[in-house]
Design a protein around this motif. Structure first.
Motif, PDB file in Angstrom:
ATOM      1  N   UNK A  53       3.555 -12.882   8.727  1.00  0.00           N
ATOM      2  CA  UNK A  53       3.486 -11.006   8.208  1.00  0.00           C
ATOM      3  C   UNK A  53       2.527 -11.280   6.856  1.00  0.00           C
ATOM      4  N   UNK A  54       2.001  -9.541   6.905  1.00  0.00           N
ATOM      5  CA  UNK A  54       0.142 -10.185   5.880  1.00  0.00           C
ATOM      6  C   UNK A  54       0.389 -10.737   4.059  1.00  0.00           C
ATOM      7  N   UNK A  55       1.569 -10.784   4.099  1.00  0.00           N
ATOM      8  CA  UNK A  55       2.285 -11.614   3.307  1.00  0.00           C
ATOM      9  C   UNK A  55       1.732 -13.094   3.305  1.00  0.00           C
ATOM     10  N   UNK A  56       1.427 -13.842   4.419  1.00  0.00           N
ATOM     11  CA  UNK A  56       1.389 -15.115   4.399  1.00  0.00           C
ATOM     12  C   UNK A  56       0.090 -15.495   5.013  1.00  0.00           C
ATOM     13  N   UNK A  57      -0.970 -14.200   4.276  1.00  0.00           N
ATOM     14  CA  UNK A  57      -2.644 -14.862   4.830  1.00  0.00           C
ATOM     15  C   UNK A  57      -2.954 -15.614   3.634  1.00  0.00           C
ATOM     16  N   UNK A  58      -3.494 -16.787   4.065  1.00  0.00           N
ATOM     17  CA  UNK A  58      -2.998 -17.333   2.534  1.00  0.00           C
ATOM     18  C   UNK A  58      -4.152 -18.641   2.807  1.00  0.00           C
ATOM     19  N   UNK A  59      -4.550 -19.206   2.983  1.00  0.00           N
ATOM     20  CA  UNK A  59      -4.719 -20.876   2.405  1.00  0.00           C
ATOM     21  C   UNK A  59      -4.135 -21.661   2.740  1.00  0.00           C
ATOM     22  N   UNK A  60      -3.443 -22.790   2.886  1.00  0.00           N
ATOM     23  CA  UNK A  60      -2.053 -23.683   3.644  1.00  0.00           C
ATOM     24  C   UNK A  60      -3.155 -24.841   3.831  1.00  0.00           C
ATOM     25  N   UNK A  61      -2.920 -26.200   2.739  1.00  0.00           N
ATOM     26  CA  UNK A  61      -3.522 -27.167   2.492  1.00  0.00           C
ATOM     27  C   UNK A  61      -1.652 -28.238   3.203  1.00  0.00           C
ATOM     28  N   UNK A  62      -1.783 -29.174   3.373  1.00  0.00           N
ATOM     29  CA  UNK A  62      -1.087 -30.210   3.439  1.00  0.00           C
ATOM     30  C   UNK A  62      -1.431 -31.293   3.101  1.00  0.00           C
ATOM     31  N   UNK A  63      -0.618 -32.432   2.488  1.00  0.00           N
ATOM     32  CA  UNK A  63      -0.942 -33.084   1.588  1.00  0.00           C
ATOM     33  C   UNK A  63      -0.011 -34.543   2.376  1.00  0.00           C
ATOM     34  N   UNK A  64      -0.287 -35.370   2.132  1.00  0.00           N
ATOM     35  CA  UNK A  64       0.325 -36.917   2.403  1.00  0.00           C
ATOM     36  C   UNK A  64       0.444 -37.427   0.653  1.00  0.00           C
ATOM     37  N   UNK A  65       1.635 -38.434   0.936  1.00  0.00           N
ATOM     38  CA  UNK A  65       0.832 -39.771   0.008  1.00  0.00           C
ATOM     39  C   UNK A  65       2.316 -40.862   0.345  1.00  0.00           C
ATOM     40  N   UNK A  66       2.697 -42.069  -0.709  1.00  0.00           N
ATOM     41  CA  UNK A  66       3.403 -42.944  -0.146  1.00  0.00           C
ATOM     42  C   UNK A  66       4.858 -42.282  -1.249  1.00  0.00           C
ATOM     43  N   UNK A  67       5.935 -42.473  -0.614  1.00  0.00           N
ATOM     44  CA  UNK A  67       7.068 -42.084  -1.647  1.00  0.00           C
ATOM     45  C   UNK A  67       7.701 -42.350  -2.238  1.00  0.00           C
ATOM     46  N   UNK A  68       7.023 -42.758  -3.647  1.00  0.00           N
ATOM     47  CA  UNK A  68       7.502 -43.720  -4.836  1.00  0.00           C
ATOM     48  C   UNK A  68       7.162 -42.968  -6.648  1.00  0.00           C
ATOM     49  N   UNK A  69       7.440 -43.711  -7.299  1.00  0.00           N
ATOM     50  CA  UNK A  69       7.219 -43.361  -8.164  1.00  0.00           C
ATOM     51  C   UNK A  69       6.099 -42.924  -8.518  1.00  0.00           C
ATOM     52  N   UNK A  70       5.682 -41.857  -9.334  1.00  0.00           N
ATOM     53  CA  UNK A  70       4.216 -41.285  -9.522  1.00  0.00           C
ATOM     54  C   UNK A  70       3.392 -41.480  -8.520  1.00  0.00           C
ATOM     55  N   UNK A  71       4.269 -40.769  -7.240  1.00  0.00           N
ATOM     56  CA  UNK A  71       3.521 -39.783  -6.325  1.00  0.00           C
ATOM     57  C   UNK A  71       2.387 -39.111  -5.724  1.00  0.00           C
TER      58      UNK A  71
END
Lengths: 113, 115
Positions: free
Chosen positions: B82-100
């Protein structure tokens, strides 16, 4: 959800000037994060703050965790052209998952050489 | 290490079309997430995953699907753009721990235009 209000929305300064920006919330945060986003790239974490009153520096950047736990401040000293970008404050959802970050709308910084 | 990679960099879709935004990381991070960024807005969390086979919704999940079959990949699917999905998409990753977020890395982004 939580909302973070950043001010100012944009700043245009001369090289060498100091910069101050802040972030406020209507609810308490246990952690405050400051990111920088360069044009065309993803955000990069600059500073993380973990307790009220904490003052942390990263080079020319200094950030503070407000005593009320509802605000945070970022200062940049002696700005240089590479400081240009968007600065975001962020924090994990209070009472929820530490993985869910809420971001402010950002402060756009322009530095005139 | 390549870090976090996203493909494509740019995409134009017509309303109603479907597509998948790809995200991959080679750091063996457990946690991966998708954000969208609109002009004058901060990043808003769409979906996230704390490991293979585990996903959860973020702030703005409607219109998007995700799955996590491997540690390395976390694709984002738009079933009917849909036109409302026009955007910039970012993917991110990290270790899954406290203070990830301390170990969080963002990809370069995918710019999507829906006509």
């Amino acid at each position: 959800g939580q909302q973070l209000n950043q001010s100012p929305q944009s700043m245009f300064i001369q090289e060498g000037e100091d910069v101050s920006m802040n972030c406020t919330s209507s609810s308490i945060f246990n952690t405050w994060l400051w990111y920088k986003q360069d044009p065309g790239e993803g955000p990069v974490l600059l500073i993380a703050l973990y307790k009220a009153g904490e003052l942390t520096s990263n080079g020319r950047l200094t950030a503070q965790f407000g005593i009320t736990r509802k605000d945070s401040f970022l200062n940049i000293s002696a700005s240089i052209p590479s400081d240009v970008g968007i600065y975001f404050c962020a924090g994990p959802e209070s009472g929820g998952s530490n993985y869910k970050l809420t971001f402010g709308k950002g402060t756009l910084l322009t530095v005139n050489p | 290490n390549a870090g976090v990679t996203q493909t494509p960099k740019f995409q134009v879709l017509k309303t109603g079309q479907s597509m998948t935004l790809q995200c991959a990381q080679d750091m063996n991070h457990e946690y991966m997430s998708w954000y969208r960024q609109d002009p004058g807005m901060g990043l808003r969390l769409i979906h996230y995953s704390v490991g293979a086979g585990i996903t959860d919704q973020g702030e703005v999940p409607n219109g998007y699907n995700v799955s996590r079959s491997t540690t390395e990949d976390f694709p984002l699917r738009l079933l009917s753009a849909a036109p409302s999905q026009t955007s910039v998409y970012f993917c991110a990753s990290s270790y899954a721990r406290d203070y990830a977020w301390v170990t969080q890395y963002f990809g370069p982004g995918t710019r999507l235009l829906v006509l």
